[in-house]
Scaffold this motif. Structure first.
Motif, PDB file in Angstrom:
ATOM      1  N   ILE A 181      -6.180   6.177   6.940  1.00  0.00           N
ATOM      2  CA  ILE A 181      -6.134   6.640   8.334  1.00  0.00           C
ATOM      3  C   ILE A 181      -7.069   7.831   8.523  1.00  0.00           C
ATOM      4  CG2 ILE A 181      -4.657   7.724  10.077  1.00  0.00           C
ATOM      5  CD1 ILE A 181      -2.372   5.940   8.993  1.00  0.00           C
ATOM      6  N   ARG A 234      -2.327   4.892   2.414  1.00  0.00           N
ATOM      7  CA  ARG A 234      -2.358   4.665   3.857  1.00  0.00           C
ATOM      8  C   ARG A 234      -2.845   5.920   4.585  1.00  0.00           C
ATOM      9  NH1 ARG A 234       3.069   3.150   5.679  1.00  0.00           N
ATOM     10  NH2 ARG A 234       2.677   1.386   4.338  1.00  0.00           N
ATOM     11  N   THR A 274       2.077   5.218   0.505  1.00  0.00           N
ATOM     12  CA  THR A 274       1.965   6.135   1.638  1.00  0.00           C
ATOM     13  C   THR A 274       0.710   6.993   1.522  1.00  0.00           C
ATOM     14  OG1 THR A 274       4.372   6.205   1.723  1.00  0.00           O
ATOM     15  CG2 THR A 274       3.209   7.910   2.922  1.00  0.00           C
ATOM     16  N   MET A 293       0.854  -1.176   0.000  1.00  0.00           N
ATOM     17  CA  MET A 293       0.000   0.000   0.000  1.00  0.00           C
ATOM     18  C   MET A 293       0.898   1.237   0.000  1.00  0.00           C
ATOM     19  SD  MET A 293      -2.879   1.155   2.810  1.00  0.00           S
ATOM     20  CE  MET A 293      -3.989  -0.174   2.448  1.00  0.00           C
TER      21      MET A 293
END
Length: 117
Positions: free
Chosen positions: A10, A6, A3, A1
């Motif tokens: 999040i 991600r 950055t 995955m």
């Protein structure tokens, strides 16, 4: 995955957690002190359970750095943010509270750029 993916994941999880939280606080028919007590109790139980589960037998060693002055300062700042969050939900609209939370990271970056140069 990647950055970026991600970060988006999040952020999305944060929105899913914070949005119902503000609505639940608004719907709760309790004073601010009672709300803070139960939020703090739930947080301590949840975070404590997670630390004990993750660290298995070494939870005490993992929590020892928090006894230093920096750990106490971080704890006080987290408590203050929790108090102010509940206070703003009780005294303003949910949209205003979430907008302030959403722009906090932007102000943090701006202050960091200003004070670091």
């Amino acid at each position: 995955m990647s950055t970026r993916a991600r970060g988006i994941l999040i952020t999305g999880c944060g929105v899913l957690v914070l949005s119902p939280d503000t609505l639940l606080i608004r719907l709760l028919d309790a004073d601010i002190a009672t709300t803070l007590f139960w939020r703090g109790t739930a947080l301590a139980l949840g975070l404590g359970s997670y630390v004990f589960w993750r660290e298995r037998g070494a939870a005490r060693a993992a929590l020892m750095p928090l006894r230093r002055p920096l750990g106490w300062c971080l704890g006080l700042l987290f408590a203050l943010s929790n108090i102010l969050f509940v206070f703003t939900v009780a005294h303003t609209t949910t949209a205003d509270t979430l907008a302030c939370l959403a722009t906090a990271s932007i102000f943090c970056c701006a202050f960091q750029r200003h004070f670091s140069s």
